[in-house]
Design an enzyme around this catalytic site. Sequence first.
Site, PDB file in Angstrom:
ATOM      1  N   TYR A 120       0.812  -1.208  -0.157  1.00 48.27           N
ATOM      2  CA  TYR A 120      -0.087   0.137  -0.089  1.00 48.27           C
ATOM      3  C   TYR A 120       1.067   1.125  -0.071  1.00 48.27           C
ATOM      4  CZ  TYR A 120      -3.453  -3.461   1.478  1.00 48.27           C
ATOM      5  OH  TYR A 120      -4.007  -4.647   1.757  1.00 48.27           O
TER       6      TYR A 120
HETATM    7  N1  NAP Z   1      -5.381  -8.750   1.077  1.00 43.02           N
HETATM    8  C1  NAP Z   1      -5.614  -8.041  -0.027  1.00 43.02           C
HETATM    9  O1  NAP Z   1      -5.186  -8.460  -1.238  1.00 43.02           O
HETATM   10  C2  NAP Z   1      -6.333  -6.730   0.051  1.00 43.02           C
HETATM   11  C3  NAP Z   1      -6.877  -6.162  -1.344  1.00 43.02           C
HETATM   12  C4  NAP Z   1      -7.705  -4.946  -1.202  1.00 43.02           C
HETATM   13  C5  NAP Z   1      -7.949  -4.464  -0.160  1.00 43.02           C
HETATM   14  N2  NAP Z   1      -7.548  -5.177   1.220  1.00 43.02           N
HETATM   15  C6  NAP Z   1      -7.640  -4.341   2.718  1.00 43.02           C
HETATM   16  O2  NAP Z   1      -9.163  -4.239   2.930  1.00 43.02           O
HETATM   17  C7  NAP Z   1      -9.432  -2.947   2.889  1.00 43.02           C
HETATM   18  C8  NAP Z   1     -10.836  -2.433   2.522  1.00 43.02           C
HETATM   19  O3  NAP Z   1     -10.798  -2.838   1.098  1.00 43.02           O
HETATM   20  P1  NAP Z   1     -11.216  -1.719  -0.083  1.00 43.02           P
HETATM   21  O4  NAP Z   1     -10.610  -0.521   0.036  1.00 43.02           O
HETATM   22  O5  NAP Z   1     -11.020  -2.501  -1.043  1.00 43.02           O
HETATM   23  O6  NAP Z   1     -12.787  -1.578  -0.052  1.00 43.02           O
HETATM   24  P2  NAP Z   1     -13.805  -1.326   0.598  1.00 43.02           P
HETATM   25  O7  NAP Z   1     -13.724  -1.151   2.147  1.00 43.02           O
HETATM   26  O8  NAP Z   1     -15.027  -2.113   0.198  1.00 43.02           O
HETATM   27  O9  NAP Z   1     -14.017   0.266   0.163  1.00 43.02           O
HETATM   28  C9  NAP Z   1     -13.301   1.203   0.736  1.00 43.02           C
HETATM   29  C10 NAP Z   1     -13.823   2.709  -0.089  1.00 43.02           C
HETATM   30  O10 NAP Z   1     -15.397   2.825   0.188  1.00 43.02           O
HETATM   31  C11 NAP Z   1     -15.788   4.186   0.409  1.00 43.02           C
HETATM   32  N3  NAP Z   1     -16.466   4.045   1.879  1.00 43.02           N
HETATM   33  C12 NAP Z   1     -15.986   3.641   2.931  1.00 43.02           C
HETATM   34  N4  NAP Z   1     -16.989   3.701   4.018  1.00 43.02           N
HETATM   35  C13 NAP Z   1     -17.993   4.351   3.450  1.00 43.02           C
HETATM   36  C14 NAP Z   1     -19.324   4.683   3.959  1.00 43.02           C
HETATM   37  N5  NAP Z   1     -19.787   4.535   5.084  1.00 43.02           N
HETATM   38  N6  NAP Z   1     -20.295   5.376   2.952  1.00 43.02           N
HETATM   39  C15 NAP Z   1     -19.637   5.436   1.604  1.00 43.02           C
HETATM   40  N7  NAP Z   1     -18.434   5.349   1.244  1.00 43.02           N
HETATM   41  C16 NAP Z   1     -17.658   4.543   2.247  1.00 43.02           C
HETATM   42  C17 NAP Z   1     -14.431   5.001   0.614  1.00 43.02           C
HETATM   43  O11 NAP Z   1     -14.400   5.439  -0.612  1.00 43.02           O
HETATM   44  P3  NAP Z   1     -14.094   7.307  -0.836  1.00 43.02           P
HETATM   45  O12 NAP Z   1     -12.624   7.124  -0.385  1.00 43.02           O
HETATM   46  O13 NAP Z   1     -14.634   7.259  -2.111  1.00 43.02           O
HETATM   47  O14 NAP Z   1     -14.987   7.885   0.308  1.00 43.02           O
HETATM   48  C18 NAP Z   1     -13.321   3.979   0.991  1.00 43.02           C
HETATM   49  O15 NAP Z   1     -12.403   4.474   0.447  1.00 43.02           O
HETATM   50  C19 NAP Z   1      -8.197  -2.098   2.601  1.00 43.02           C
HETATM   51  O16 NAP Z   1      -8.075  -0.742   3.011  1.00 43.02           O
HETATM   52  C20 NAP Z   1      -7.109  -3.082   2.778  1.00 43.02           C
HETATM   53  O17 NAP Z   1      -6.495  -3.139   3.942  1.00 43.02           O
HETATM   54  C21 NAP Z   1      -6.792  -6.072   1.014  1.00 43.02           C
END
Ligand code: NAP
Length: 330
Positions: free
Chosen positions: A58
């Site tokens: 990241y």
């Molecule tokens: N192990 C792996 O390979 C892997 C891969 C991907 C992710 N991850 C981990 O999982 C975490 C989460 O995954 P992700 O970022 O892909 O997806 P997510 O949690 O499904 O989506 C995050 C995005 O959704 C929006 N959001 C969050 N809360 C909200 C709310 N209450 N209302 C409206 N919009 C909201 C935000 O967008 P805006 O910024 O536009 O507001 C945020 O950046 C990552 O931070 C990472 O630590 C791991």
Amino acid sequence: MQYMELGDSGLKVSRIAFGSMSIVANPTYSGVEETQAIEAIHTAYDAGINFFDTAPGYGNGAAEVVLGRALAGGLREKVIVADKINTPSLTAQDVETEFALACERLNTDYIDLYQIHWPKNVVPVEETLRAMENLVTSGRVRSLGVSNFGPVDLTEALGVCSLVSNQIAYNLLNRAPEFEVVEIMLKHNMGMLCYSPIAQGLLAGKFSNADEVPDERARTRIFASTRPQARHSEPGCETEAFEAIAGVRAVAERVGQSMADVSIAWLLAQPTVTSVLVGASMPEQVKRNAAAADVKLSQQDLDELSSITESVKQILGPNMDVWQTESRIR
Ligand SMILES: NC(=O)c1ccc[n+]([C@@H]2O[C@H](COP(=O)([O-])OP(=O)(O)OC[C@H]3O[C@@H](n4cnc5c(N)ncnc54)[C@H](OP(=O)(O)O)[C@@H]3O)[C@@H](O)[C@H]2O)c1
């Protein structure tokens, strides 16, 4: 906030975990100023979140550095830090070297949960896991997990040592883990850490149709392969996905909760799910997402959400790789 033991690790983690990917610039997110990121981390802690996940990938170590700075001054010992290793071959030497670098960036001398980020199948997984076990026996790591391990890789890894968790993409629109991997995890008392729980904003109702979704968030197999940043060759299921999203919206309105809360509550009710990793860079989002742990849905609502998203599940199938047709997850 609710807490649950992660597998048999003895670690009591909050059911909502803080994902640190969106606080720094990377191919999916533009990132935020460090002061805002630190404020989001502190807001998470104040809301009862004790589980913070990061990775060297990241922002090229930047998320680890920011997390380390946010936890300095007494917070480090009060929280559970999950980090990952992700080198091209995952050799035993890589484990030692990468672990030391991660600790330096995080400003710590131990990591609570150390995970293989992606399976590589270059050296035998036994070599990688034995080196990771050494970190546990020497007291530098408290427990071991994997990420993006499908049925084949997971079965092989579990033949080497016990693992407390598998971190995978799981949400109402990406239900591939239900085809096979959940059963293996249940058998081995593993905890699932769900990433992309609100499908990068889709399940928070951020977009009302596929055209509104910016290219950097239209990279998954839900979207057509004609999207400029797509790395797959599938037609996608944009129509079905947005029909499902409308269905989730209707349930959320009926129960008087936000779509994001309802989507997270559905995940927390699924077998093996220990924590949901929500990525949020704004303190306000963190607060709202932390509260989702307390939202309870009736069995009827849970079943309805499953049935609303069933057609998307069938179209996307058992491939747990949300981005690529040539699955890196086996
Ligand atoms: N192990 C792996 O390979 C892997 C891969 C991907 C992710 N991850 C981990 O999982 C975490 C989460 O995954 P992700 O970022 O892909 O997806 P997510 O949690 O499904 O989506 C995050 C995005 O959704 C929006 N959001 C969050 N809360 C909200 C709310 N209450 N209302 C409206 N919009 C909201 C935000 O967008 P805006 O910024 O536009 O507001 C945020 O950046 C990552 O931070 C990472 O630590 C791991």
